[in-house]
Design a protein around this motif. Structure first.
Motif, mmCIF file in Angstrom:
data_model
loop_
_atom_site.group_PDB
_atom_site.id
_atom_site.type_symbol
_atom_site.label_atom_id
_atom_site.label_comp_id
_atom_site.label_asym_id
_atom_site.label_seq_id
_atom_site.Cartn_x
_atom_site.Cartn_y
_atom_site.Cartn_z
ATOM 1 N N MET A 127 0.851 -1.195 0.000
ATOM 2 C CA MET A 127 0.000 0.000 0.000
ATOM 3 C C MET A 127 0.885 1.243 0.000
ATOM 4 S SD MET A 127 -2.844 1.175 2.798
ATOM 5 C CE MET A 127 -3.659 2.762 2.670
ATOM 6 N N TYR A 128 0.589 2.164 -0.886
ATOM 7 C CA TYR A 128 1.378 3.383 -0.948
ATOM 8 C C TYR A 128 0.666 4.511 -0.208
ATOM 9 C CZ TYR A 128 -1.702 5.752 -4.249
ATOM 10 O OH TYR A 128 -2.759 6.388 -4.823
ATOM 11 N N CYS A 129 1.421 5.516 0.162
ATOM 12 C CA CYS A 129 0.829 6.690 0.806
ATOM 13 C C CYS A 129 1.509 7.929 0.244
ATOM 14 C CB CYS A 129 0.965 6.635 2.324
ATOM 15 S SG CYS A 129 2.670 6.569 2.890
ATOM 16 N N THR A 130 0.864 9.042 0.338
ATOM 17 C CA THR A 130 1.399 10.300 -0.170
ATOM 18 C C THR A 130 1.592 11.286 0.972
ATOM 19 O OG1 THR A 130 -0.820 11.154 -0.614
ATOM 20 C CG2 THR A 130 0.288 9.988 -2.419
ATOM 21 N N TYR A 131 2.479 12.254 0.749
ATOM 22 C CA TYR A 131 2.662 13.315 1.721
ATOM 23 C C TYR A 131 1.478 14.271 1.672
ATOM 24 C CZ TYR A 131 7.590 12.154 2.511
ATOM 25 O OH TYR A 131 8.756 11.529 2.862
ATOM 26 N N LYS A 132 1.074 14.711 2.835
ATOM 27 C CA LYS A 132 0.085 15.786 2.901
ATOM 28 C C LYS A 132 0.826 17.123 2.887
ATOM 29 C CE LYS A 132 -3.016 12.947 5.701
ATOM 30 N NZ LYS A 132 -3.680 12.802 7.023
ATOM 31 N N PRO A 133 0.230 18.147 2.268
ATOM 32 C CA PRO A 133 0.918 19.449 2.198
ATOM 33 C C PRO A 133 1.417 19.938 3.550
ATOM 34 C CG PRO A 133 -1.010 19.469 0.793
ATOM 35 C CD PRO A 133 -1.062 18.175 1.555
ATOM 36 N N GLU A 134 0.649 19.714 4.589
ATOM 37 C CA GLU A 134 1.052 20.206 5.910
ATOM 38 C C GLU A 134 2.229 19.423 6.496
ATOM 39 O OE1 GLU A 134 -2.736 17.682 6.486
ATOM 40 O OE2 GLU A 134 -1.922 19.141 5.051
ATOM 41 N N ASP A 135 2.538 18.236 5.906
ATOM 42 C CA ASP A 135 3.662 17.440 6.386
ATOM 43 C C ASP A 135 4.975 17.790 5.695
ATOM 44 O OD1 ASP A 135 1.980 16.044 8.080
ATOM 45 O OD2 ASP A 135 1.550 14.497 6.579
ATOM 46 N N LEU A 136 4.891 18.612 4.648
ATOM 47 C CA LEU A 136 6.068 18.931 3.855
ATOM 48 C C LEU A 136 6.751 20.206 4.345
ATOM 49 C CD1 LEU A 136 4.657 18.198 0.294
ATOM 50 C CD2 LEU A 136 6.254 16.784 1.583
ATOM 51 N N LYS A 137 8.049 20.195 4.337
ATOM 52 C CA LYS A 137 8.815 21.399 4.656
ATOM 53 C C LYS A 137 10.173 21.312 3.969
ATOM 54 C CE LYS A 137 10.726 19.669 9.030
ATOM 55 N NZ LYS A 137 10.906 19.943 10.467
ATOM 56 N N VAL A 138 10.718 22.451 3.643
ATOM 57 C CA VAL A 138 12.012 22.503 2.975
ATOM 58 C C VAL A 138 13.117 22.286 4.009
ATOM 59 C CG1 VAL A 138 13.618 23.936 1.672
ATOM 60 C CG2 VAL A 138 11.169 24.039 1.169
ATOM 61 N N LYS A 139 14.039 21.359 3.700
ATOM 62 C CA LYS A 139 15.170 21.095 4.591
ATOM 63 C C LYS A 139 16.465 21.484 3.896
ATOM 64 C CE LYS A 139 15.503 17.465 7.095
ATOM 65 N NZ LYS A 139 15.626 16.057 7.552
ATOM 66 N N ASP A 140 17.308 22.204 4.603
ATOM 67 C CA ASP A 140 18.617 22.543 4.072
ATOM 68 C C ASP A 140 19.533 21.319 4.120
ATOM 69 O OD1 ASP A 140 17.968 25.201 3.610
ATOM 70 O OD2 ASP A 140 18.543 25.814 5.644
ATOM 71 N N ILE A 141 20.460 21.248 3.191
ATOM 72 C CA ILE A 141 21.457 20.185 3.183
ATOM 73 C C ILE A 141 22.659 20.655 3.995
ATOM 74 C CG2 ILE A 141 23.028 18.833 1.745
ATOM 75 C CD1 ILE A 141 20.957 19.101 -0.515
ATOM 76 N N ASN A 142 23.034 19.870 4.989
ATOM 77 C CA ASN A 142 24.188 20.202 5.821
ATOM 78 C C ASN A 142 25.444 19.557 5.238
ATOM 79 O OD1 ASN A 142 22.656 21.642 7.775
ATOM 80 N ND2 ASN A 142 22.020 19.695 8.682
ATOM 81 N N TYR A 143 26.559 20.243 5.413
ATOM 82 C CA TYR A 143 27.806 19.780 4.815
ATOM 83 C C TYR A 143 28.918 19.640 5.847
ATOM 84 C CZ TYR A 143 26.177 20.589 0.020
ATOM 85 O OH TYR A 143 25.511 20.531 -1.179
ATOM 86 N N LEU A 144 29.725 18.574 5.676
ATOM 87 C CA LEU A 144 30.995 18.483 6.383
ATOM 88 C C LEU A 144 31.996 19.426 5.718
ATOM 89 C CD1 LEU A 144 32.769 15.343 7.681
ATOM 90 C CD2 LEU A 144 34.024 16.884 6.200
ATOM 91 N N TRP A 145 32.044 19.391 4.383
ATOM 92 C CA TRP A 145 32.826 20.335 3.589
ATOM 93 C C TRP A 145 31.830 21.068 2.697
ATOM 94 C CZ3 TRP A 145 37.684 18.814 0.181
ATOM 95 C CH2 TRP A 145 38.202 19.968 -0.404
ATOM 96 N N PRO A 146 31.558 22.331 2.948
ATOM 97 C CA PRO A 146 30.510 23.044 2.212
ATOM 98 C C PRO A 146 30.638 22.901 0.704
ATOM 99 C CG PRO A 146 31.313 24.408 3.995
ATOM 100 C CD PRO A 146 32.215 23.209 3.941
ATOM 101 N N GLY A 147 29.557 22.428 0.099
ATOM 102 C CA GLY A 147 29.508 22.279 -1.337
ATOM 103 C C GLY A 147 30.211 21.063 -1.885
ATOM 104 N N VAL A 148 30.863 20.287 -1.005
ATOM 105 C CA VAL A 148 31.664 19.156 -1.483
ATOM 106 C C VAL A 148 31.223 17.835 -0.840
ATOM 107 C CG1 VAL A 148 34.001 18.220 -1.767
ATOM 108 C CG2 VAL A 148 33.624 20.692 -1.884
ATOM 109 N N ILE A 149 31.304 17.725 0.478
ATOM 110 C CA ILE A 149 30.954 16.482 1.166
ATOM 111 C C ILE A 149 29.758 16.753 2.089
ATOM 112 C CG2 ILE A 149 31.728 14.664 2.736
ATOM 113 C CD1 ILE A 149 34.576 15.198 1.813
ATOM 114 N N PRO A 150 28.594 16.232 1.752
ATOM 115 C CA PRO A 150 27.403 16.487 2.569
ATOM 116 C C PRO A 150 27.230 15.455 3.679
ATOM 117 C CG PRO A 150 26.773 15.291 0.620
ATOM 118 C CD PRO A 150 28.275 15.476 0.536
ATOM 119 N N TYR A 151 26.468 15.837 4.672
ATOM 120 C CA TYR A 151 25.934 14.865 5.622
ATOM 121 C C TYR A 151 24.632 14.324 5.017
ATOM 122 C CZ TYR A 151 29.043 16.694 9.283
ATOM 123 O OH TYR A 151 30.131 17.072 10.015
#
Length: 320
Positions: free
Chosen positions: A1-25
């Motif tokens: 069974m599949y499920c979808t995200y509800k609009p209220e469950d969505l939020k933008v997350k920033d990408i964190n980096y060990l080395w900015p722009g090169v090696i991400p967490y």
């Protein structure tokens, strides 16, 4: 069974980096390049600094940023490629790592397998912020081959889920595949090619125009990010350092500069151009990838050979 995200469950997350722009967490980083270019030294340098709370600066618009100071992180280094006591451990010492934040896998205590089970055990045992596997082909699960696209796709999804769930920086150093000399940089170590298609971050260590650079290609976020080039060298104290390679100006890039200089006022047949490029330390792949940026065009001759030229900006014809 599949499920979808509800609009209220969505939020933008920033990408964190060990080395900015090169090696991400949260995403695995694949590193490849020919033997002898320093892949291991580069990653140990980055890891050693991180164990002291020193993090590499971002390269943005051709400028090297300011080195960041943050809380130190732990590094787990897993290696079958290099002798631990002769190469790996001395390299950490040479880069003045905080050895209390370093753990090097001991093959005598069991072979590490690149899978959720062994990665989870590593997190529970040492809680590293960075895990480096060198060379990762030696640690694939039984029955998994780098040339098997289907199994590699499954494995990449598995380790992506793990790194995202635990917010870990996972660096997988690879070796070029045999017979890969004619392949593009991004495919040399990558067997079936699935890694070059699936990897969120791919770092290619290579020589360009007589200098050594890291070519960083990212496929994260909602858009494909352009390639970033970072130069590296050893200073007078034999310590590795990074610098901003090239910049915003086209003529700062060796392949672009080469094409502009060679085709400024004449057309050149392909084989002659490739020969002169080879003498300058520039590959065919670099010429093709830089052709559009240099403004060069290719015409096919009646004998099926091709000629390269840069058209005049006003007339569109060969520059006079």
């Amino acid at each position: 069974m599949y499920c979808t995200y509800k609009p209220e469950d969505l939020k933008v997350k920033d990408i964190n980096y060990l080395w900015p722009g090169v090696i991400p967490y949260g995403f695995p980083t694949f590193v490849n390049g020919s033997t002898g270019l320093g892949k291991t030294n580069i990653m140990i340098k980055v890891a050693a600094n991180a164990t002291k709370g020193i993090f590499q600066p971002e390269v943005l618009d051709g400028c090297l940023g300011i080195t960041e100071k943050k809380d130190p992180i732990r590094c787990l280094y897993i290696s079958t490629e290099n002798p631990v006591c002769e190469i790996v451990y001395p390299a950490f010492l040479h880069n003045e790592a905080d050895i209390s934040n370093v753990r090097i896998a001991n093959e005598e205590e069991g072979h590490f397998v690149l899978c959720t089970e062994d990665l989870t055990a590593a997190v529970e045992d040492f809680n590293p912020g960075l895990i480096i596997v060198d060379a990762f082909q030696e640690h694939l699960p039984e029955g998994c081959s780098i040339s098997d696209g289907e199994k590699m796709s499954v494995l990449i999804r598995e380790i992506e889920r793990f790194t995202y769930r635990h917010n870990i920086a996972l660096v997988l150093i690879g070796n070029d595949a045999k017979g890969s000399e004619s392949r593009s940089d991004a495919n040399k170590m990558l067997g079936s090619g699935v890694i070059s298609r699936k990897a969120r971050v791919l770092i290619t260590v290579k020589e360009e125009g007589g200098e050594r650079v890291l070519s960083v290609t990212k496929k994260m976020g909602y858009k494909h990010k352009a390639e970033t080039l970072i130069g590296y060298r050893f200073n007078e104290e034999e310590r590795l350092e990074f610098y901003a390679y090239g910049g915003e100006e086209d003529n700062d890039k060796p392949a672009v500069r080469f094409l502009k200089e060679m085709l400024m006022d004449r057309a050149i047949e392909r084989n002659e151009l490739f020969g002169k490029a080879g003498e300058a330390g520039i590959s065919k792949d670099q010429l093709y990838s830089s052709r559009e940026e240099a403004g060069a065009r290719i015409i096919r001759n009646s004998d099926k050979s091709t000629t390269w030229y840069i058209p005049d900006g006003k007339t569109g014809e060969l520059q006079k």
